[in-house]
Design an enzyme around this catalytic site. Structure first.
Site, PDB file in Angstrom:
ATOM      1  N   ASP A  41       0.928  -1.306  -0.183  1.00  0.00           N
ATOM      2  CA  ASP A  41       0.093  -0.086  -0.021  1.00  0.00           C
ATOM      3  C   ASP A  41       0.863   1.251  -0.132  1.00  0.00           C
ATOM      4  OD1 ASP A  41      -2.879   0.850   0.688  1.00  0.00           O
ATOM      5  OD2 ASP A  41      -1.458   2.187   1.868  1.00  0.00           O
ATOM      6  N   TYR A  46       3.204   9.876  -0.504  1.00  0.00           N
ATOM      7  CA  TYR A  46       3.904   9.165   0.245  1.00  0.00           C
ATOM      8  C   TYR A  46       5.593   9.629  -0.225  1.00  0.00           C
ATOM      9  CZ  TYR A  46       0.302   6.526   2.201  1.00  0.00           C
ATOM     10  OH  TYR A  46      -0.810   6.203   2.910  1.00  0.00           O
ATOM     11  N   LYS A  71      -2.410   5.736  -4.439  1.00  0.00           N
ATOM     12  CA  LYS A  71      -3.477   6.880  -4.254  1.00  0.00           C
ATOM     13  C   LYS A  71      -3.448   8.182  -4.992  1.00  0.00           C
ATOM     14  CE  LYS A  71      -3.624   4.814   0.329  1.00  0.00           C
ATOM     15  NZ  LYS A  71      -2.335   4.605   0.878  1.00  0.00           N
ATOM     16  N   HIS A 104      -7.319   9.636  -2.382  1.00  0.00           N
ATOM     17  CA  HIS A 104      -6.705   9.392  -1.063  1.00  0.00           C
ATOM     18  C   HIS A 104      -7.535  10.105  -0.039  1.00  0.00           C
ATOM     19  CE1 HIS A 104      -2.731   9.176   1.045  1.00  0.00           C
ATOM     20  NE2 HIS A 104      -3.506   8.860   1.911  1.00  0.00           N
TER      21      HIS A 104
HETATM   22  P1  NAD Z   1       0.135   1.325  12.010  1.00  0.00           P
HETATM   23  O1  NAD Z   1      -0.964   1.197  12.771  1.00  0.00           O
HETATM   24  O2  NAD Z   1       0.356   0.237  11.100  1.00  0.00           O
HETATM   25  O3  NAD Z   1       1.379   1.307  13.069  1.00  0.00           O
HETATM   26  C1  NAD Z   1       2.575   1.381  12.543  1.00  0.00           C
HETATM   27  C2  NAD Z   1       3.601   1.649  13.856  1.00  0.00           C
HETATM   28  O4  NAD Z   1       3.553   0.585  14.607  1.00  0.00           O
HETATM   29  C3  NAD Z   1       5.204   1.649  13.604  1.00  0.00           C
HETATM   30  O5  NAD Z   1       5.582   2.745  14.652  1.00  0.00           O
HETATM   31  C4  NAD Z   1       5.619   0.406  13.732  1.00  0.00           C
HETATM   32  O6  NAD Z   1       7.247   0.541  14.043  1.00  0.00           O
HETATM   33  C5  NAD Z   1       4.812   0.060  15.108  1.00  0.00           C
HETATM   34  N1  NAD Z   1       4.601  -1.528  14.759  1.00  0.00           N
HETATM   35  C6  NAD Z   1       4.229  -2.314  14.090  1.00  0.00           C
HETATM   36  N2  NAD Z   1       4.122  -3.458  14.255  1.00  0.00           N
HETATM   37  C7  NAD Z   1       4.533  -3.767  15.549  1.00  0.00           C
HETATM   38  C8  NAD Z   1       4.602  -4.835  16.165  1.00  0.00           C
HETATM   39  N3  NAD Z   1       4.458  -6.147  15.782  1.00  0.00           N
HETATM   40  N4  NAD Z   1       5.276  -4.542  17.422  1.00  0.00           N
HETATM   41  C9  NAD Z   1       5.065  -3.119  18.032  1.00  0.00           C
HETATM   42  N5  NAD Z   1       5.322  -2.175  17.035  1.00  0.00           N
HETATM   43  C10 NAD Z   1       4.857  -2.261  16.102  1.00  0.00           C
HETATM   44  O7  NAD Z   1       0.182   2.734  11.380  1.00  0.00           O
HETATM   45  P2  NAD Z   1       0.585   3.589  10.084  1.00  0.00           P
HETATM   46  O8  NAD Z   1       1.780   3.397   9.617  1.00  0.00           O
HETATM   47  O9  NAD Z   1       0.203   4.874  10.482  1.00  0.00           O
HETATM   48  O10 NAD Z   1      -0.355   2.810   9.066  1.00  0.00           O
HETATM   49  C11 NAD Z   1      -0.407   1.792   8.192  1.00  0.00           C
HETATM   50  C12 NAD Z   1      -0.553   1.945   6.748  1.00  0.00           C
HETATM   51  O11 NAD Z   1      -1.752   2.552   6.512  1.00  0.00           O
HETATM   52  C13 NAD Z   1       0.536   3.088   6.424  1.00  0.00           C
HETATM   53  O12 NAD Z   1       1.750   2.569   5.958  1.00  0.00           O
HETATM   54  C14 NAD Z   1      -0.261   3.550   4.998  1.00  0.00           C
HETATM   55  O13 NAD Z   1      -0.039   2.756   3.985  1.00  0.00           O
HETATM   56  C15 NAD Z   1      -1.593   3.381   5.409  1.00  0.00           C
HETATM   57  N6  NAD Z   1      -2.220   4.685   5.750  1.00  0.00           N
HETATM   58  C16 NAD Z   1      -3.158   5.262   4.964  1.00  0.00           C
HETATM   59  C17 NAD Z   1      -3.676   6.427   5.288  1.00  0.00           C
HETATM   60  C18 NAD Z   1      -4.694   7.077   4.426  1.00  0.00           C
HETATM   61  O14 NAD Z   1      -5.332   8.352   4.505  1.00  0.00           O
HETATM   62  N7  NAD Z   1      -5.437   6.332   3.537  1.00  0.00           N
HETATM   63  C19 NAD Z   1      -3.325   7.118   6.357  1.00  0.00           C
HETATM   64  C20 NAD Z   1      -2.407   6.576   7.213  1.00  0.00           C
HETATM   65  C21 NAD Z   1      -1.958   5.417   6.821  1.00  0.00           C
END
Ligand code: NAD
Length: 285
Positions: A41, A46, A71, A104
């Site tokens: 994704d 990004y 997106k 997006h």
């Molecule tokens: P997330 O909920 O995936 O959390 C990521 C955080 O959690 C990071 O700091 C990571 O180090 C930590 N983490 C991940 N796995 C872990 C584990 N097993 N143990 C401990 N810590 C852990 O949050 P995100 O990155 O904001 O969201 C994921 C994806 O969603 C993004 O990479 C992106 O592709 C998408 N996204 C989309 C939008 C949108 O507007 N459509 C907005 C934000 C994010």
């Protein structure tokens, strides 16, 4: 795999690459693919589509085993701009066909999301996109594009984690046959500190992240967690061979909070930038 309303399917677990910079992206994505992720994704916003393209090309997997979401940037909304922006994204990703293309954010103050949606419908007709969908659309935005174009998005990618469960919007998705994709499925890490989920994890001999991701899968959503750490990537995809009880689901349902949102409110997002630009123009003329 999850079946979409257009007959295509997507893996129920994907890998998000927001905030993974260009320098690290090829190595991080290679690690994720080796761990078993097949849905990547990204987004034009990004700034890492080109490195995602390089990483995917290096992996040399059969195209049919790979699912790529990108997106459209808010600034590229509008029919013609969307068509051009899509070409640029596909070129950066080095792909002829994108598996899932999303608007997006709705940015309602731009009043362009309906014509933007028409452009996505045309891209799908031309065979350049397999599935089309939206992100951060509220019930009103969804119903407007469905009623004005007759085409229902396959996916709505929304903020969704235990503290922010969006049950009403998920009910609308179910009514229209829209698959929910959960962004920030771990609440950007904040959900991992919850003692009630930790108790479930201890009882199941799993980690808190695994319990939360399993909850997403069992509630029918696609989750796209992000981690740049190989051990966590492997942990986040190792979700099989256990299940949550109805009591676990009730406990997690109880963690939803009215103030649980982390990201911006889609009804207002994008407005500030336009207001700033208009104010600047007004002050300089
Ligand atoms: P997330 O909920 O995936 O959390 C990521 C955080 O959690 C990071 O700091 C990571 O180090 C930590 N983490 C991940 N796995 C872990 C584990 N097993 N143990 C401990 N810590 C852990 O949050 P995100 O990155 O904001 O969201 C994921 C994806 O969603 C993004 O990479 C992106 O592709 C998408 N996204 C989309 C939008 C949108 O507007 N459509 C907005 C934000 C994010």
């Amino acid at each position: 795999m999850v079946l979409l309303n257009d007959g295509h399917a997507l893996p129920q677990l994907g890998f998000g690459v927001w905030q993974i910079d260009n320098a690290r992206a090829p190595e991080v994505i290679a690690t994720a693919m080796n761990a078993g992720y097949r849905l990547i994704d990204t987004a034009a916003n990004y700034g890492n589509e080109a490195s995602v393209g390089v990483a995917l090309r290096r992996m040399n997997l059969p195209r049919s085993q790979l699912y790529v979401t990108t997106k459209l940037r808010n600034e590229d909304q509008g029919y013609d701009r969307t068509m051009r922006a899509f070409d640029a994204s596909a070129a950066r990703l080095q792909l002829d066909v994108i598996d899932l293309y999303l608007i997006h954010w709705p940015c309602p103050q731009r009043a362009a999301y309906v014509e933007t949606w028409r452009a996505l419908i045309e891209l799908q007709k031309q065979g350049r996109v397999r599935s089309i969908g939206v992100s951060n659309f509220t019930a009103d935005h969804l119903e407007r594009i469905i009623h004005e174009t007759g085409v229902t998005p396959a996916v709505n990618q929304i903020e969704l984690h235990p503290a922010f469960q969006q049950q009403m919007l998920r009910n609308i998705h179910e009514r229209y046959g829209i698959v929910t994709q959960a962004w920030s499925p771990l609440g950007q890490g904040r959900a991992l500190d919850d003692p009630r989920i930790r108790a479930i994890a201890e009882r199941s001999s799993r980690t808190v992240a695994q319990v939360i991701l399993r909850w997403h899968l069992e509630t029918g959503s696609i989750a796209i967690p992000k981690s740049a750490n190989a051990a966590r990537m492997a942990e986040n995809i190792d979700l099989f061979g256990f299940g949550l009880t109805s009591n676990d689901h009730a406990v997690i349902a109880g963690l939803d909070r009215p103030d649980g949102r982390i990201g911006p409110d889609p009804a207002a997002y994008g407005q500030m930038r336009i207001l700033r630009r208009l104010t600047r123009r007004f002050l300089t003329t």
